[in-house]
Every structure is written in C-alpha cells, then in structure tokens.
Design a protein around this motif. Structure first.
Motif, PDB file in Angstrom:
ATOM      1  N   GLU A   7       6.272   9.880  -5.633  1.00  0.00           N
ATOM      2  CA  GLU A   7       6.440  10.604  -6.892  1.00  0.00           C
ATOM      3  C   GLU A   7       7.871  11.117  -7.047  1.00  0.00           C
ATOM      4  O   GLU A   7       8.453  11.034  -8.138  1.00  0.00           O
ATOM      5  N   GLU A   8       8.427  11.652  -5.978  1.00  0.00           N
ATOM      6  CA  GLU A   8       9.798  12.152  -6.033  1.00  0.00           C
ATOM      7  C   GLU A   8      10.785  11.024  -6.282  1.00  0.00           C
ATOM      8  O   GLU A   8      11.741  11.165  -7.057  1.00  0.00           O
ATOM      9  N   LEU A   9      10.574   9.892  -5.628  1.00  0.00           N
ATOM     10  CA  LEU A   9      11.467   8.752  -5.809  1.00  0.00           C
ATOM     11  C   LEU A   9      11.404   8.218  -7.237  1.00  0.00           C
ATOM     12  O   LEU A   9      12.420   7.855  -7.829  1.00  0.00           O
ATOM     13  N   VAL A  10      10.201   8.186  -7.805  1.00  0.00           N
ATOM     14  CA  VAL A  10      10.036   7.718  -9.184  1.00  0.00           C
ATOM     15  C   VAL A  10      10.728   8.671 -10.155  1.00  0.00           C
ATOM     16  O   VAL A  10      11.430   8.251 -11.079  1.00  0.00           O
ATOM     17  N   LYS A  11      10.549   9.980  -9.937  1.00  0.00           N
ATOM     18  CA  LYS A  11      11.190  10.973 -10.796  1.00  0.00           C
ATOM     19  C   LYS A  11      12.713  10.917 -10.688  1.00  0.00           C
ATOM     20  O   LYS A  11      13.430  11.217 -11.648  1.00  0.00           O
ATOM     21  N   ASN A  12      13.216  10.524  -9.514  1.00  0.00           N
ATOM     22  CA  ASN A  12      14.658  10.422  -9.291  1.00  0.00           C
ATOM     23  C   ASN A  12      15.219   9.042  -9.612  1.00  0.00           C
ATOM     24  O   ASN A  12      16.348   8.721  -9.236  1.00  0.00           O
ATOM     25  N   ARG A  13      14.409   8.230 -10.267  1.00  0.00           N
ATOM     26  CA  ARG A  13      14.840   6.911 -10.745  1.00  0.00           C
ATOM     27  C   ARG A  13      15.274   5.974  -9.622  1.00  0.00           C
ATOM     28  O   ARG A  13      16.185   5.163  -9.786  1.00  0.00           O
ATOM     29  N   GLU A  14      14.576   6.057  -8.504  1.00  0.00           N
ATOM     30  CA  GLU A  14      14.847   5.151  -7.392  1.00  0.00           C
ATOM     31  C   GLU A  14      14.277   3.774  -7.725  1.00  0.00           C
ATOM     32  O   GLU A  14      13.102   3.633  -8.056  1.00  0.00           O
ATOM     33  N   HIS A  15      15.132   2.751  -7.643  1.00  0.00           N
ATOM     34  CA  HIS A  15      14.742   1.403  -8.064  1.00  0.00           C
ATOM     35  C   HIS A  15      13.682   0.798  -7.148  1.00  0.00           C
ATOM     36  O   HIS A  15      12.814   0.051  -7.591  1.00  0.00           O
ATOM     37  N   LEU A  41       0.867  -1.179   0.000  1.00  0.00           N
ATOM     38  CA  LEU A  41       0.000   0.000   0.000  1.00  0.00           C
ATOM     39  C   LEU A  41       0.905   1.231   0.000  1.00  0.00           C
ATOM     40  O   LEU A  41       1.913   1.259   0.700  1.00  0.00           O
ATOM     41  N   ILE A  42       0.538   2.238  -0.772  1.00  0.00           N
ATOM     42  CA  ILE A  42       1.331   3.465  -0.814  1.00  0.00           C
ATOM     43  C   ILE A  42       1.091   4.251   0.470  1.00  0.00           C
ATOM     44  O   ILE A  42      -0.043   4.577   0.812  1.00  0.00           O
ATOM     45  N   ARG A  43       2.161   4.549   1.174  1.00  0.00           N
ATOM     46  CA  ARG A  43       2.083   5.268   2.446  1.00  0.00           C
ATOM     47  C   ARG A  43       2.243   6.780   2.249  1.00  0.00           C
ATOM     48  O   ARG A  43       1.611   7.582   2.924  1.00  0.00           O
ATOM     49  N   ASP A  44       3.107   7.173   1.308  1.00  0.00           N
ATOM     50  CA  ASP A  44       3.431   8.586   1.126  1.00  0.00           C
ATOM     51  C   ASP A  44       3.492   8.881  -0.377  1.00  0.00           C
ATOM     52  O   ASP A  44       4.487   8.570  -1.042  1.00  0.00           O
ATOM     53  N   ARG A  45       2.431   9.466  -0.921  1.00  0.00           N
ATOM     54  CA  ARG A  45       2.357   9.713  -2.366  1.00  0.00           C
ATOM     55  C   ARG A  45       3.409  10.709  -2.835  1.00  0.00           C
ATOM     56  O   ARG A  45       4.018  10.527  -3.891  1.00  0.00           O
ATOM     57  N   ILE A  46       3.594  11.777  -2.075  1.00  0.00           N
ATOM     58  CA  ILE A  46       4.559  12.807  -2.476  1.00  0.00           C
ATOM     59  C   ILE A  46       5.962  12.219  -2.533  1.00  0.00           C
ATOM     60  O   ILE A  46       6.708  12.435  -3.496  1.00  0.00           O
ATOM     61  N   ALA A  59      11.290   2.370  -5.195  1.00  0.00           N
ATOM     62  CA  ALA A  59      10.467   3.502  -4.774  1.00  0.00           C
ATOM     63  C   ALA A  59       9.269   3.063  -3.936  1.00  0.00           C
ATOM     64  O   ALA A  59       8.983   3.641  -2.884  1.00  0.00           O
ATOM     65  N   VAL A  60       8.546   2.048  -4.399  1.00  0.00           N
ATOM     66  CA  VAL A  60       7.333   1.628  -3.693  1.00  0.00           C
ATOM     67  C   VAL A  60       7.675   1.024  -2.340  1.00  0.00           C
ATOM     68  O   VAL A  60       6.954   1.226  -1.353  1.00  0.00           O
ATOM     69  N   ILE A  61       8.773   0.315  -2.265  1.00  0.00           N
ATOM     70  CA  ILE A  61       9.195  -0.266  -0.990  1.00  0.00           C
ATOM     71  C   ILE A  61       9.513   0.832   0.013  1.00  0.00           C
ATOM     72  O   ILE A  61       9.135   0.757   1.195  1.00  0.00           O
ATOM     73  N   ARG A  62      10.164   1.889  -0.444  1.00  0.00           N
ATOM     74  CA  ARG A  62      10.546   2.979   0.456  1.00  0.00           C
ATOM     75  C   ARG A  62       9.358   3.844   0.870  1.00  0.00           C
ATOM     76  O   ARG A  62       9.337   4.381   1.978  1.00  0.00           O
ATOM     77  N   ALA A  63       8.380   3.988  -0.015  1.00  0.00           N
ATOM     78  CA  ALA A  63       7.236   4.870   0.263  1.00  0.00           C
ATOM     79  C   ALA A  63       5.965   4.081   0.548  1.00  0.00           C
ATOM     80  O   ALA A  63       4.883   4.667   0.605  1.00  0.00           O
ATOM     81  N   GLY A  64       6.106   2.774   0.737  1.00  0.00           N
ATOM     82  CA  GLY A  64       4.921   1.946   0.922  1.00  0.00           C
ATOM     83  C   GLY A  64       4.950   1.109   2.185  1.00  0.00           C
ATOM     84  O   GLY A  64       5.935   1.106   2.933  1.00  0.00           O
ATOM     85  N   THR A  65       3.864   0.413   2.413  1.00  0.00           N
ATOM     86  CA  THR A  65       3.708  -0.489   3.545  1.00  0.00           C
ATOM     87  C   THR A  65       3.405  -1.877   3.030  1.00  0.00           C
ATOM     88  O   THR A  65       2.447  -2.053   2.257  1.00  0.00           O
ATOM     89  N   PRO A  66       4.184  -2.895   3.417  1.00  0.00           N
ATOM     90  CA  PRO A  66       3.920  -4.253   2.922  1.00  0.00           C
ATOM     91  C   PRO A  66       2.645  -4.832   3.516  1.00  0.00           C
ATOM     92  O   PRO A  66       2.324  -4.612   4.685  1.00  0.00           O
ATOM     93  N   VAL A  67       1.904  -5.542   2.686  1.00  0.00           N
ATOM     94  CA  VAL A  67       0.659  -6.184   3.100  1.00  0.00           C
ATOM     95  C   VAL A  67       0.637  -7.598   2.530  1.00  0.00           C
ATOM     96  O   VAL A  67       0.969  -7.812   1.368  1.00  0.00           O
TER      97      VAL A  67
END
Length: 247
Positions: A224-232, A216-221, A234-242
């Motif tokens: 988006e920044e991680l995706v724009k910065n090509r973070e491999h 689940l996405i925890r922090d949308r902002i 991104a969802v793991i860093r800005a999300g919550t595992p379920v």
C-alpha cells in the motif's frame, strides 16, 4: 468472446463486500474477504465507467469490472479477480487436488533460458529484463501497443504469432481485452502469461495457456505504501513470484 472472463468471475463470492480499494498510478489494489489483490493500472483514457462506488460493490460485482471498456475500471476488476485467486491457501488447495503443478518461484524467462536456444520467441509487451535470457533464441519478436525501436506494433500478432515456439503475454491483455484473440492465434504454441496482473487461476489452462507466472502479495502494508508513493514495481517488491503449469 467473454467465456474466459466469465470463467474467472463465476467462482467469486457474491455475498462478500469489497472492504477497500486503491487506484495508484501504476498499481491498483482491491481487498475483499480478508484477501488483497493487485493489478497493473491501465493508464489509457477510455469510455466513461459506472458511477457506482466500488466500495459499495460485492466482491463478484467488482471482479466483473474486468469486462469494462473503461480500462481504469477494468484494472479494478483485475485486482478483485486476483484477490480471489492469488492466495497461498487457494494454490495449496488446487495443488492437493492435482489440478496444477507448482514450478520454481524464479523469473519465468530465466527458468526457460536453456529452452530458448534455437527457438522463435515472441513477447506481447516489453520485458526489458528478459533480453539477456533471450540472446540464444533463433528469433525474438517484441510486439507493443506503443512500439519503440525494433519493436513490432501489436497488430503484427495476426501475421507473426503462428510461427513462434514460445509466446509470453503481459497481464495488460486481460484488461484491454486482447487476450482471447492472442490465445486463438497462439494455438499449439507454449503460452506463458506473465506479470502482477495475472490471476493464478487453473481454468486459464483450458484456454490454451501453458504456464502462469504471477505474484502473491507478501506484505500488504508495504505494498500500500509503495502504491501510494508511485513505485513502478510495487508488487515485485512486496510480493513473492509464483509459477504454475497445468498437468
């Protein structure tokens, strides 16, 4: 062959427009109906896609792109699908109705570590972080579209999957359309779908899936920044595992 995909697309609203989308090097995002979904971007060059602007599509129409043979489009479709299913409110509603069992939010390989002892395990996709958890498995088979040292080519699934006790499948298989066949080959085997591209959709249990391990996405902002910065990751860093399982 499209039954699995159609079951995912059918409940998504056709009267709600896509409000935003972003295709990054590693992750694709779609926002609709106040919900954001993410999926891994499939980098393969394939057939030419539709010329219609995704921003002009309805949520359901965008989700339908998951059936596209243009894999960049299919990644957009997967993100649109996930925007519908991978929401806390949606999961709470399903749980109240007794359709799913909420499991721990820990990594699925770690959660099953003790279960692997003496078992045969296959992974569709390379999960480097899983290797420590699989050390006590009787056998561990890694099938990859671009195999490395000690990996099997993904075509070996036709010969190897029937003999496994556990099969862990990456969400890329939804986009590249190999998932329906893999589920056929893994009948009567514990199948876990893993990764940010996995929709937490209970109807997948009807196709032979035992567990869904998504995010689940925890922090949308931040995402988006991680995706724009090509973070491999991104969802793991800005999300919550379920993790959820069918009853």
């Amino acid at each position: 062959m499209w039954e699995l995909y159609d079951s995912l697309i059918e409940p998504i609203p056709a009267d709600v427009k896509v409000s935003d989308y972003l295709t990054g090097n590693y992750c694709t995002l779609v926002t609709a109906g106040g919900c954001m979904g993410a999926a891994a971007t499939n980098p393969l060059n394939t057939v030419k896609g539709t010329e219609k602007d995704v921003g002009e599509m309805s949520w359901k129409e965008a989700a339908g792109l998951i059936k596209s043979w243009n894999f960049a489009e299919a990644s957009i479709g997967a993100a649109a699908v996930n925007a519908f299913y991978n929401q806390a409110d949606c999961l709470e509603h399903l749980n109240i109705n007794g359709k799913i069992t909420m499991l721990s939010g820990e990594d699925t390989f770690l959660a099953h570590k003790k279960d692997f002892r003496g078992k045969k395990v296959a992974t569709i996709g390379h999960f480097c972080y899983a290797e420590e958890c699989l050390k006590e498995a009787a056998a561990c088979v890694i099938l990859e579209r671009n195999p490395g040292e000690n990996d099997y080519p993904d075509t070996a699934c036709e010969f190897l999957l029937h003999d496994m006790d556990y099969v862990f499948i990456t969400g890329f298989t939804l986009v590249n359309k190999t998932l329906p066949r893999l589920l056929q080959l893994a009948r009567n085997i514990k199948v876990v779908l893993v990764g940010p591209s996995i929709p937490l959709a209970p109807q997948l249990f009807e196709f032979g899936v035992s567990e869904l391990a998504g995010s689940l996405i925890r922090d949308r902002i931040q995402l988006e920044e991680l995706v724009k910065n090509r973070e491999h990751k991104a969802v793991i860093r800005a999300g919550t595992p379920v993790r959820i399982a069918g009853k």
